[in-house]
Design a protein around this motif. Sequence first.
Motif, PDB file in Angstrom:
ATOM      1  N   ALA A   1       0.837  -1.209   0.000  1.00 55.66           N
ATOM      2  CA  ALA A   1       0.000   0.000   0.000  1.00 55.66           C
ATOM      3  C   ALA A   1       0.864   1.248   0.000  1.00 55.66           C
ATOM      4  CB  ALA A   1      -0.939  -0.015   1.203  1.00 55.66           C
ATOM      5  N   VAL A   2       1.880   1.285   0.834  1.00 54.63           N
ATOM      6  CA  VAL A   2       2.765   2.451   0.915  1.00 54.63           C
ATOM      7  C   VAL A   2       3.524   2.630  -0.403  1.00 54.63           C
ATOM      8  CG1 VAL A   2       4.752   3.449   2.120  1.00 54.63           C
ATOM      9  CG2 VAL A   2       2.910   2.380   3.426  1.00 54.63           C
ATOM     10  N   ALA A   3       3.826   1.542  -1.087  1.00 50.50           N
ATOM     11  CA  ALA A   3       4.501   1.645  -2.388  1.00 50.50           C
ATOM     12  C   ALA A   3       3.655   2.426  -3.384  1.00 50.50           C
ATOM     13  CB  ALA A   3       4.818   0.255  -2.934  1.00 50.50           C
ATOM     14  N   LEU A   4       2.333   2.367  -3.243  1.00 48.52           N
ATOM     15  CA  LEU A   4       1.426   3.056  -4.163  1.00 48.52           C
ATOM     16  C   LEU A   4       1.123   4.489  -3.733  1.00 48.52           C
ATOM     17  CD1 LEU A   4      -1.183   0.227  -4.831  1.00 48.52           C
ATOM     18  CD2 LEU A   4       0.876   0.784  -6.136  1.00 48.52           C
ATOM     19  N   ALA A   5       1.499   4.869  -2.529  1.00 46.51           N
ATOM     20  CA  ALA A   5       1.098   6.158  -1.944  1.00 46.51           C
ATOM     21  C   ALA A   5       1.302   7.366  -2.864  1.00 46.51           C
ATOM     22  CB  ALA A   5       1.799   6.372  -0.601  1.00 46.51           C
ATOM     23  N   PRO A   6       2.417   7.497  -3.573  1.00 47.52           N
ATOM     24  CA  PRO A   6       2.580   8.687  -4.414  1.00 47.52           C
ATOM     25  C   PRO A   6       1.549   8.809  -5.543  1.00 47.52           C
ATOM     26  CG  PRO A   6       4.702   7.643  -4.044  1.00 47.52           C
ATOM     27  CD  PRO A   6       3.648   6.700  -3.527  1.00 47.52           C
ATOM     28  N   LEU A   7       0.888   7.718  -5.882  1.00 49.22           N
ATOM     29  CA  LEU A   7      -0.108   7.741  -6.949  1.00 49.22           C
ATOM     30  C   LEU A   7      -1.539   7.856  -6.432  1.00 49.22           C
ATOM     31  CD1 LEU A   7       1.510   5.004  -9.202  1.00 49.22           C
ATOM     32  CD2 LEU A   7       1.329   7.447  -9.714  1.00 49.22           C
ATOM     33  N   VAL A   8      -1.701   7.938  -5.107  1.00 49.69           N
ATOM     34  CA  VAL A   8      -3.038   7.992  -4.508  1.00 49.69           C
ATOM     35  C   VAL A   8      -3.265   9.393  -3.941  1.00 49.69           C
ATOM     36  CG1 VAL A   8      -4.625   6.939  -2.863  1.00 49.69           C
ATOM     37  CG2 VAL A   8      -2.846   5.540  -3.927  1.00 49.69           C
ATOM     38  N   PRO A   9      -4.073  10.202  -4.631  1.00 46.53           N
ATOM     39  CA  PRO A   9      -4.319  11.562  -4.156  1.00 46.53           C
ATOM     40  C   PRO A   9      -5.084  11.567  -2.826  1.00 46.53           C
ATOM     41  CG  PRO A   9      -5.002  11.302  -6.445  1.00 46.53           C
ATOM     42  CD  PRO A   9      -4.709   9.929  -5.916  1.00 46.53           C
ATOM     43  N   PRO A  10      -4.970  12.653  -2.075  1.00 50.62           N
ATOM     44  CA  PRO A  10      -5.719  12.747  -0.811  1.00 50.62           C
ATOM     45  C   PRO A  10      -7.214  12.510  -1.038  1.00 50.62           C
ATOM     46  CG  PRO A  10      -4.188  14.574  -1.027  1.00 50.62           C
ATOM     47  CD  PRO A  10      -4.172  13.845  -2.344  1.00 50.62           C
ATOM     48  N   GLY A  11      -7.811  11.731  -0.148  1.00 54.67           N
ATOM     49  CA  GLY A  11      -9.237  11.430  -0.235  1.00 54.67           C
ATOM     50  C   GLY A  11      -9.575  10.270  -1.139  1.00 54.67           C
ATOM     51  N   CYS A  12      -8.611   9.793  -1.919  1.00 56.97           N
ATOM     52  CA  CYS A  12      -8.873   8.697  -2.853  1.00 56.97           C
ATOM     53  C   CYS A  12      -8.523   7.356  -2.224  1.00 56.97           C
ATOM     54  CB  CYS A  12      -8.092   8.897  -4.140  1.00 56.97           C
ATOM     55  SG  CYS A  12      -8.733  10.241  -5.158  1.00 56.97           S
ATOM     56  N   VAL A  13      -8.985   6.293  -2.876  1.00 62.34           N
ATOM     57  CA  VAL A  13      -8.869   4.934  -2.372  1.00 62.34           C
ATOM     58  C   VAL A  13      -8.315   4.038  -3.476  1.00 62.34           C
ATOM     59  CG1 VAL A  13     -10.223   2.976  -1.528  1.00 62.34           C
ATOM     60  CG2 VAL A  13     -10.844   5.297  -0.843  1.00 62.34           C
ATOM     61  N   VAL A  14      -7.392   3.147  -3.134  1.00 66.86           N
ATOM     62  CA  VAL A  14      -6.890   2.149  -4.077  1.00 66.86           C
ATOM     63  C   VAL A  14      -7.984   1.100  -4.272  1.00 66.86           C
ATOM     64  CG1 VAL A  14      -5.112   0.400  -4.512  1.00 66.86           C
ATOM     65  CG2 VAL A  14      -4.515   2.524  -3.316  1.00 66.86           C
ATOM     66  N   THR A  15      -8.283   0.759  -5.526  1.00 63.68           N
ATOM     67  CA  THR A  15      -9.381  -0.162  -5.837  1.00 63.68           C
ATOM     68  C   THR A  15      -8.963  -1.220  -6.854  1.00 63.68           C
ATOM     69  OG1 THR A  15     -10.196   1.199  -7.675  1.00 63.68           O
ATOM     70  CG2 THR A  15     -11.093   1.680  -5.490  1.00 63.68           C
ATOM     71  N   ARG A  16      -9.923  -2.108  -7.126  1.00 65.24           N
ATOM     72  CA  ARG A  16      -9.861  -3.114  -8.176  1.00 65.24           C
ATOM     73  C   ARG A  16      -8.577  -3.950  -8.162  1.00 65.24           C
ATOM     74  NH1 ARG A  16     -12.113  -0.186 -13.477  1.00 65.24           N
ATOM     75  NH2 ARG A  16     -11.167  -2.048 -14.317  1.00 65.24           N
ATOM     76  N   GLU A  17      -7.937  -4.123  -9.329  1.00 62.01           N
ATOM     77  CA  GLU A  17      -6.750  -4.966  -9.424  1.00 62.01           C
ATOM     78  C   GLU A  17      -5.622  -4.463  -8.534  1.00 62.01           C
ATOM     79  OE1 GLU A  17      -8.592  -3.867 -11.982  1.00 62.01           O
ATOM     80  OE2 GLU A  17      -8.518  -5.253 -13.692  1.00 62.01           O
ATOM     81  N   SER A  18      -5.536  -3.150  -8.388  1.00 65.34           N
ATOM     82  CA  SER A  18      -4.483  -2.578  -7.537  1.00 65.34           C
ATOM     83  C   SER A  18      -4.705  -2.942  -6.081  1.00 65.34           C
ATOM     84  CB  SER A  18      -4.448  -1.058  -7.700  1.00 65.34           C
ATOM     85  OG  SER A  18      -4.224  -0.714  -9.052  1.00 65.34           O
ATOM     86  N   ALA A  19      -5.953  -2.914  -5.627  1.00 62.82           N
ATOM     87  CA  ALA A  19      -6.257  -3.326  -4.251  1.00 62.82           C
ATOM     88  C   ALA A  19      -5.986  -4.815  -4.070  1.00 62.82           C
ATOM     89  CB  ALA A  19      -7.705  -3.007  -3.900  1.00 62.82           C
ATOM     90  N   ALA A  20      -6.298  -5.614  -5.083  1.00 55.04           N
ATOM     91  CA  ALA A  20      -6.000  -7.054  -5.000  1.00 55.04           C
ATOM     92  C   ALA A  20      -4.499  -7.265  -4.869  1.00 55.04           C
ATOM     93  CB  ALA A  20      -6.549  -7.787  -6.223  1.00 55.04           C
TER      94      ALA A  20
ATOM     95  N   THR B   1     -17.246  14.349  -5.361  1.00 53.77           N
ATOM     96  CA  THR B   1     -16.083  15.208  -5.117  1.00 53.77           C
ATOM     97  C   THR B   1     -15.361  15.421  -6.441  1.00 53.77           C
ATOM     98  OG1 THR B   1     -14.576  13.374  -4.649  1.00 53.77           O
ATOM     99  CG2 THR B   1     -15.783  14.308  -2.775  1.00 53.77           C
ATOM    100  N   ARG B   2     -14.477  16.359  -6.435  1.00 54.20           N
ATOM    101  CA  ARG B   2     -13.712  16.624  -7.650  1.00 54.20           C
ATOM    102  C   ARG B   2     -12.659  15.529  -7.827  1.00 54.20           C
ATOM    103  NH1 ARG B   2     -11.361  22.300  -9.622  1.00 54.20           N
ATOM    104  NH2 ARG B   2     -10.268  21.498 -11.430  1.00 54.20           N
ATOM    105  N   ALA B   3     -12.707  14.869  -8.968  1.00 58.43           N
ATOM    106  CA  ALA B   3     -11.742  13.800  -9.250  1.00 58.43           C
ATOM    107  C   ALA B   3     -10.380  14.417  -9.542  1.00 58.43           C
ATOM    108  CB  ALA B   3     -12.210  12.967 -10.438  1.00 58.43           C
ATOM    109  N   PRO B   4      -9.308  13.749  -9.127  1.00 59.23           N
ATOM    110  CA  PRO B   4      -7.964  14.252  -9.410  1.00 59.23           C
ATOM    111  C   PRO B   4      -7.686  14.298 -10.904  1.00 59.23           C
ATOM    112  CG  PRO B   4      -7.905  12.402  -7.893  1.00 59.23           C
ATOM    113  CD  PRO B   4      -9.298  12.524  -8.368  1.00 59.23           C
ATOM    114  N   ARG B   5      -6.745  15.137 -11.269  1.00 60.43           N
ATOM    115  CA  ARG B   5      -6.349  15.244 -12.673  1.00 60.43           C
ATOM    116  C   ARG B   5      -5.697  13.935 -13.120  1.00 60.43           C
ATOM    117  NH1 ARG B   5      -5.287  20.758 -14.593  1.00 60.43           N
ATOM    118  NH2 ARG B   5      -3.818  19.708 -15.968  1.00 60.43           N
ATOM    119  N   PRO B   6      -5.877  13.590 -14.392  1.00 66.91           N
ATOM    120  CA  PRO B   6      -5.212  12.389 -14.916  1.00 66.91           C
ATOM    121  C   PRO B   6      -3.697  12.531 -14.825  1.00 66.91           C
ATOM    122  CG  PRO B   6      -6.823  13.253 -16.477  1.00 66.91           C
ATOM    123  CD  PRO B   6      -6.683  14.263 -15.386  1.00 66.91           C
TER     124      PRO B   6
END
Length: 195
Positions: free
Chosen positions: A55-74, A98-103
């Motif tokens: 989970a921490v390895a993914l942290a830089p790609l997870v904006p505040p308020g967002c949640v890791v989902t789907r294949e990434s959560a698996a 909420t406002r979605a983060p920029r791509p």
Amino acid sequence: MSARDCRPDPRTLLIRRDDLDPVAWQVLLRDGHLVPLRDGVALPAGVVADPVTRAVALAPLVPPGCVVTRESAAWVHLGASPTAPPDGPVHVAAPRGTRAPRPRPGRVVTEADLSPHDAPPLGGVRVTSPRRTARDLLLLAPAATARTLVPRLRDVGLDLDLLHADVASAAGRRGVREATLLLSEITGRPTLAAA
């Protein structure tokens, strides 16, 4: 320079490529002092990754308020899998309304209705629970991916009876019929919605 000289992430023993000189990064990987976890992230040799580390390895790609989902959560819950590669794009969900983060490269953003029970924090990063991850895989991922990952999520606490109830309660939503049939195939028993 050795692996001891690296600056690991304070929450885990992760070492990011940007923490080192590019040549040192390559030498430490080549000589086996660092073992890649995902692109640009490694662990010292002999350290085993757990869900918090992933989970921490993914942290830089997870904006505040967002949640890791789907294949990434698996991947966070289970580790590497042919259908959930660690170097694929990270799937994150922003709370609906909420406002979605920029791509940005390496991240896919969607909106979702998520309760705090759906996405507890792991190492400070919110990740969907095994139950919510399985539900999302059944509804949103390719069938082959769900066939591979949903049964494996039982090893980390997925209750298939609750998953059957989740799918049945989603009746009327897009993709539920296919998810119902797929879950019946995976578990070998009909779901409430298919009965």
